[in-house]
Design a protein around this motif. Sequence first.
Motif, PDB file in Angstrom:
ATOM      1  N   GLN A   1     -36.191 -48.173  -4.359  1.00  0.00           N
ATOM      2  CA  GLN A   1     -37.450 -48.267  -3.642  1.00  0.00           C
ATOM      3  C   GLN A   1     -38.001 -49.690  -3.742  1.00  0.00           C
ATOM      4  O   GLN A   1     -37.911 -50.339  -4.778  1.00  0.00           O
ATOM      5  N   LYS A  33     -41.168 -50.729  -3.295  1.00  0.00           N
ATOM      6  CA  LYS A  33     -42.584 -50.893  -3.621  1.00  0.00           C
ATOM      7  C   LYS A  33     -42.783 -51.706  -4.886  1.00  0.00           C
ATOM      8  O   LYS A  33     -42.005 -51.621  -5.835  1.00  0.00           O
ATOM      9  N   ASP A  71     -44.534 -41.632  -4.147  1.00  0.00           N
ATOM     10  CA  ASP A  71     -44.901 -42.653  -3.179  1.00  0.00           C
ATOM     11  C   ASP A  71     -46.400 -42.922  -3.224  1.00  0.00           C
ATOM     12  O   ASP A  71     -46.851 -44.067  -3.235  1.00  0.00           O
TER      13      ASP A  71
END
Length: 196
Positions: free
Chosen positions: A63, A65, A144
Amino acid sequence: MNKRIIIYCLLANLFLSCSIQKEPATELQTQYSANWQTALQEKLPLLGHRNWIVITDMAYPLQAKEGITTLYAGEPYTEVLGTVKKMLDNSSHVYAHTYQDKELSFLEEDICPGIANLKEEMKKVLSPSEIMHIEHDNLIGRLDSISNLFEVVIIKTGLTKPYTSTFFELDCKYWDNRRQSILSGRIADAKNVPQH
């Protein structure tokens, strides 16, 4: 003859410039090369209520992020699971709510050879009574959302079985809902006391 020398020099120059230029190591590459246990042990005192630690199978996506740190562990999945559980059990400030994919409950040998043995190995580390099962997409959605505000540490393993991730949602070890309710009641009562 001169053309050959010029072409040779150009090719040699190109070869040398390509071999010399190396991109600097990114933070992510540094995290991969570090010992995951040391990295997690150093990070654990900084983690607290609402942070997550997730142990995943090999196909779990990387991911992008900013709030997500990904580490790679070369040890077997259940060994990594046991190490993280022990770190949390020995922690003075946090404990974990434990989640696994609901889909794991429905996986059997006919469609996922080796899953029965893995489930038995997992039971030696985590008691089934301490695990809440939630659908995979819901857990990913929560991660998330959480990672917008709170750090998530993902430890990726070489396991090649689907729906085997274990999610630890950290909570405060030295405070609980009962005491929070008492405190909230006292604060509410104080607001209702007339001011003189």
